[in-house]
Each structure stands twice: as structure tokens, then as C-alpha cells.
Design a protein around this motif. Structure first.
Motif, PDB file in Angstrom:
ATOM      1  N   SER A 105      14.370  14.808  59.650  1.00 27.90           N
ATOM      2  CA  SER A 105      13.819  14.436  58.347  1.00 27.90           C
ATOM      3  C   SER A 105      13.845  15.653  57.433  1.00 27.90           C
ATOM      4  O   SER A 105      14.141  16.767  57.870  1.00 27.90           O
ATOM      5  CB  SER A 105      12.384  13.939  58.503  1.00 27.90           C
ATOM      6  OG  SER A 105      11.541  15.008  58.902  1.00 27.90           O
ATOM      7  N   LEU A 118       6.435  11.369  65.196  1.00 24.09           N
ATOM      8  CA  LEU A 118       6.649  12.173  63.997  1.00 24.09           C
ATOM      9  C   LEU A 118       6.289  13.624  64.279  1.00 24.09           C
ATOM     10  O   LEU A 118       5.223  13.901  64.809  1.00 24.09           O
ATOM     11  CB  LEU A 118       5.809  11.635  62.840  1.00 24.09           C
ATOM     12  CG  LEU A 118       6.148  10.219  62.396  1.00 24.09           C
ATOM     13  CD1 LEU A 118       5.164   9.742  61.334  1.00 24.09           C
ATOM     14  CD2 LEU A 118       7.577  10.139  61.880  1.00 24.09           C
ATOM     15  N   LEU A 132      10.711  11.185  55.234  1.00 22.39           N
ATOM     16  CA  LEU A 132      11.009  10.913  56.636  1.00 22.39           C
ATOM     17  C   LEU A 132      12.458  10.475  56.791  1.00 22.39           C
ATOM     18  O   LEU A 132      13.089  10.761  57.803  1.00 22.39           O
ATOM     19  CB  LEU A 132      10.065   9.848  57.193  1.00 22.39           C
ATOM     20  CG  LEU A 132       8.602  10.262  57.287  1.00 22.39           C
ATOM     21  CD1 LEU A 132       7.735   9.083  57.724  1.00 22.39           C
ATOM     22  CD2 LEU A 132       8.437  11.440  58.227  1.00 22.39           C
ATOM     23  N   ALA A 160       1.407  10.831  65.150  1.00 20.72           N
ATOM     24  CA  ALA A 160       1.463  12.037  64.298  1.00 20.72           C
ATOM     25  C   ALA A 160       0.484  13.030  64.920  1.00 20.72           C
ATOM     26  O   ALA A 160      -0.680  13.100  64.544  1.00 20.72           O
ATOM     27  CB  ALA A 160       1.090  11.700  62.858  1.00 20.72           C
ATOM     28  N   VAL A 166       4.870   6.189  56.161  1.00 23.98           N
ATOM     29  CA  VAL A 166       4.536   5.724  57.515  1.00 23.98           C
ATOM     30  C   VAL A 166       4.163   4.245  57.486  1.00 23.98           C
ATOM     31  O   VAL A 166       4.590   3.473  58.350  1.00 23.98           O
ATOM     32  CB  VAL A 166       3.397   6.571  58.128  1.00 23.98           C
ATOM     33  CG1 VAL A 166       2.912   5.958  59.435  1.00 23.98           C
ATOM     34  CG2 VAL A 166       3.868   8.007  58.358  1.00 23.98           C
TER      35      VAL A 166
END
Length: 192
Positions: free
Chosen positions: A102, A47, A107, A120, A137
Motif C-alpha cells: 500500500s 493491515l 490502502l 490492525a 477499512v
């Protein structure tokens, strides 16, 4: 309780050379940081992947039977990862790498994705709503999946990181470890 919505600032793609260079690799070796968490065949999500500093090492660590999804809000960052991948296509040991743009708030990943590992790294402080972010998430993690958060001490205080961990708890993510030497404030989490 502090508001989970923040006035965030996403690191511009114009600074990508600072995010992916030889000196950073010496200080924050992607293989050293990630190898304890990834296995051959895993599905992993990076991410805020930026220029792919962690994305490509993740692809090496999960091998040709694994999948890595690089996610970023900036198409310019994803284009840099794509260009790097094009140079590496002859490496049969590399995982399938998918790139996804995203939005700031969502996301936007397919709800059928179930990841073994989500990274992350230096990006949670850039999300506009951490509470919503961690709920999203959690939906991407397998029941045995893990999330590694690392936040930069030059942007995030201990107090702010403690608040971030409260948001993870509200999303039913539990801290299972506080890994050392990951490059900042860090926590390894799993689904409760």
C-alpha cells in the motif's frame, strides 16, 4: 476536534526481528489473540502485516478454503512474509495468502474485496490520516465483518486511543467489544 492527520513514524523493516520472534509469541500468541475472530473459509486482511507475525497464523486459522491478504507499505516486510510462505508451501491446510504493498495514504486494495475480518495490530498510530484510513477499512468489510484494532500502550496514550475510536465512529464503525489481553488498547468493531 483533534486533526486526524499525524506526523507518523512507520516502524522500519530493519526492526522486523523485534516484531517476529519467540519471546513475542509467548507474550502475544497470535493463535490465542485471533482464534475467537476467525473461521475456516474466512477472508481476512492483516493491515501493517510487517514480517507476517499475524499473517501466517491467520492463514492457518482460515484454512485452505480461506484467503488472507497481508498489506504493508514496506516492500522489505512483504518480502519477508513471502520468504516464510515459500517455506510453508507444502502445508495444504494453509489459506491462499496474497501480499499487497500500500501507500501511506491509500490502502489501494481492490474495491471488490469483502473481508470477514480485518486486523490492525500496532499500526493505526502509524497512519498519516486515521479518518481516511477507517473510511477505507469500512469499504473492505462485509456487512457482518469485524475489525480488531490493538494499539501499543508504549506509543499510544488512553487519550490518543479514545481519539482513534472517535475516528472509527465518524467512519460508521461501532465498537462491539473491548477485548482484554490483546497486548494493548483494543477494540473490536463492526459496520454500523
Amino acid at each position: 476536534m483533534a486533526a486526524s492527520v499525524s506526523e507518523n513514524h512507520v516502524c522500519s523493516h530493519r526492526h522486523s526481528c523485534a516484531l517476529d520472534n519467540f519471546f513475542r509469541k509467548l507474550i502475544q500468541s497470535p493463535h490465542r489473540i485471533l482464534s475467537p475472530f476467525l473461521c475456516n473459509g474466512d477472508t481476512a486482511i492483516d493491515l501493517g502485516c510487517g514480517p507476517g507475525f499475524f499473517t501466517l497464523p491467520m492463514a492457518e486459522l482460515v484454512g485452505h478454503s480461506g484467503t488472507v491478504i497481508g498489506v504493508d507499505v514496506q516492500p522489505e516486510m512483504l518480502a519477508r512474509v513471502k520468504a516464510k510462505l515459500a517455506k510453508m508451501r507444502d502445508r495444504s491446510s494453509l489459506a491462499q495468502v496474497l501480499l499487497h504493498q500500500s501507500s501511506q495514504a491509500d490502502l489501494g486494495l481492490d474495491h471488490s474485496i469483502r473481508a470477514d475480518f480485518v486486523l490492525a495490530y500496532y499500526m493505526v498510530h502509524e497512519t498519516p490520516d486515521q479518518h481516511s484510513f477507517f473510511r477505507q477499512v469500512k469499504k473492505l468489510l462485509k456487512p457482518t465483518g469485524r475489525l480488531l484494532i490493538v494499539e501499543p500502550p508504549f506509543h499510544v496514550s488512553r487519550k490518543q486511543f479514545a481519539q482513534t475510536l472517535r475516528y472509527t465512529a465518524q467512519a460508521d464503525l461501532a465498537v462491539i467489544e473491548r477485548p482484554k489481553r490483546k497486548g494493548g488498547f483494543s477494540a473490536l468493531l463492526c459496520v454500523q
